[in-house]
Write an enzyme that holds these catalytic residues in place. Structure first.
Site, PDB file in Angstrom:
ATOM      1  N   ASP A   1      54.109   6.774  58.116  1.00  0.00           N
ATOM      2  CA  ASP A   1      53.933   8.105  57.578  1.00  0.00           C
ATOM      3  C   ASP A   1      52.417   8.274  57.451  1.00  0.00           C
ATOM      4  O   ASP A   1      51.692   7.276  57.323  1.00  0.00           O
ATOM      5  CB  ASP A   1      54.611   8.210  56.198  1.00  0.00           C
ATOM      6  CG  ASP A   1      54.313   9.528  55.528  1.00  0.00           C
ATOM      7  OD1 ASP A   1      54.464  10.565  56.201  1.00  0.00           O
ATOM      8  OD2 ASP A   1      53.929   9.534  54.348  1.00  0.00           O
TER       9      ASP A   1
ATOM     10  N   ASP B   1      50.152  11.242  55.701  1.00  0.00           N
ATOM     11  CA  ASP B   1      49.515  11.697  54.460  1.00  0.00           C
ATOM     12  C   ASP B   1      50.004  10.824  53.299  1.00  0.00           C
ATOM     13  O   ASP B   1      51.201  10.651  53.100  1.00  0.00           O
ATOM     14  CB  ASP B   1      49.852  13.176  54.208  1.00  0.00           C
ATOM     15  CG  ASP B   1      48.847  13.850  53.268  1.00  0.00           C
ATOM     16  OD1 ASP B   1      47.831  13.220  52.933  1.00  0.00           O
ATOM     17  OD2 ASP B   1      49.096  14.998  52.871  1.00  0.00           O
TER      18      ASP B   1
END
Lengths: 309, 309
Positions: free
Chosen positions: B23, B25
């Protein structure tokens, strides 16, 4: 649940109640067609000194413009006999929530709602304001950053049917109902903090030519999903609408009858509110639906026109 | 669940896996700030011959434009290493649902989605079409009545993040997913009937300056509420995204690790899909949240930068 079929039963029904609350579409008319005899029955009620009230969840229009429909159908009605969810929401904000005079309502809705807020003297923003009825440049949130954009004097968000819904309106409404303290009290002379979250109604669809189309309940779904807040819903089958009607007309509940064509809105509304209900079979629901949905009216009648004897 | 704190544990982690899914952010960067050491850890993985894949629910952008973020952060990445929910949705429509070449996708979304549909050769309508990006006159449904308006060759509605959402788009999408036979198969050479209902992701909010703001999951809520249909959701924590990743990269699941900062999306995504997970504490979730939410990663690490030893 008793099916009314004889003249004696019809006469008995009329003698038992002083106030008759009517849902309109499916009861008095169906689309643009008058239900045969409806007009005559209303005249008969009036001449017997009964109170008649027309109750609609339609939040797209004010009472004034909704009266145009009655005029078109040739049915006598005064504005003061019409309760729309837009009007009931305005009265609810004013009389029940006692919105302070210096706080505004952020509107996700059309001019019918604004007209009703004007009528009760509540300030509003959003709604038909051209500034909120446009498309933001994609992924550009810069115009939403200022205090001017997210006005801290807003003390309630009111969501109704809005064919001009936009990301701007959703974004602003979302910020109001999620700001710190939003679930707290709305105080006069104070900016920020408390912010009510009100829906005119939660009908999933809206009836119009070629419809059904997405309704007011659907248009408010983004705000509920994003904010996780539970709004107060004014319209049928929820109770604020009935509280408003009771307070305006000073109803004697045991002598009040609600007449509608939908079990899940009309009949549930009456049953939940402790007033008697009559289902007419000229609209959405059938007698078989009663058991299926577990919602039972006190009376069933083929058509409102049958009372014209 | 084990917290990794020593050099030996870090080295052991790197030796156990061949593919590292990230992932972005909250893991590699936080807003516009790079997580210290993230860049170096990625270089190290690459020089050890590991597969790296960047997995984002962001559906507002195509892989091509999302790569711009990596360039801006100075992180090496190729388009082919990026899986966005817009791309995964396009691949899902093409490879899993096998959308016939003569059927279109009605898009509630922006140009990033259109770019990915183009890339896999799927026809679409709606989206950025100026005709659907305007406000209808209030209460005027006349422009929505024709077959041209509600195109019967549409075989899927794809909903993503759309700052130009409009009542027109909602109304058209609603008609597609509720037409007779819409829940049935989508057949080539046939108009009407089957119509898939797909969401890129169901994130309730979207992170951007001044945010959170209403996200893709919120913008699709009206369609779910109005239609009562259950859409297929592509993005994390749902499985179509992982199926797409597996099919593209030919992953060996026991030797694949997912690294994320959110329990309810990232870690649930890995756990549900049967791959190992690592929670970093540079983003949303904390160690205390694991018990609260009942979602437990295999490993916990203070920051991805710790692996830079």
């Amino acid at each position: 649940m008793s099916k009314l079929t004889t003249k004696e039963e019809y006469a008995d029904l009329l003698s038992r109640y002083d106030a008759f609350l009517f849902d309109c579409d499916g009861v008095l008319w169906s689309g643009d067609d008058l239900i045969p005899g409806a007009k005559e029955v209303l005249s008969k009620l009036r001449s017997s000194g009964k109170q008649v009230v027309f109750v609609t969840n339609n939040a797209s229009k004010s009472r004034r413009s909704y009266k145009g429909k009655f005029d078109k159908m040739g049915i006598e009605a005064s504005e003061s006999e019409i309760i729309s969810s837009s009007y009931a929401a305005a009265v609810y904000l004013k009389d029940v929530l006692k919105m302070p005079a210096d706080r505004k309502v952020y509107v996700l809705g059309m001019d019918g709602i604004e007209e009703e807020l004007n009528a009760v003297g509540i300030q509003y923003c959003g709604g038909t304001d051209p500034d909120d009825n446009r498309f933001l440049p994609a992924l550009d949130f810069s115009s939403l950053q200022s205090e001017e954009a997210i006005d801290p004097s807003v003390g309630a968000v009111l969501c109704g049917f809005d064919m001009h819904m936009s990301y701007i309106k959703l974004a602003k409404a979302f910020k109001h109902i999620t700001r710190p303290g939003a679930e707290g009290p709305v105080e006069a002379g104070k900016k920020g903090g408390g912010c009510h979250f009100i829906l005119t109604n939660d009908d999933s669809t809206f009836p119009a030519k070629g419809g059904p189309w997405p309704g007011a309940g659907s248009l408010s779904a983004p705000l509920i999903f994003a904010s996780k807040r539970k709004p107060t819903i004014v319209g049928k089958p929820h109770q604020p609408m009935l509280d408003t009607i009771e307070s305006i007309y000073n109803l004697d509940k045991p002598r009040t009858l609600f007449i509608g064509d939908r079990l899940d809105t009309d009949i549930a509304f009456a049953n939940n509110g402790g007033i008697d209900s009559l289902l007419v079979l000229t609209g959405i629901s059938t007698v078989e639906d009663c058991d299926k949905q577990g919602i039972h009216p006190k009376y069933v009648l083929d058509s409102i026109g049958n009372l014209n004897v």
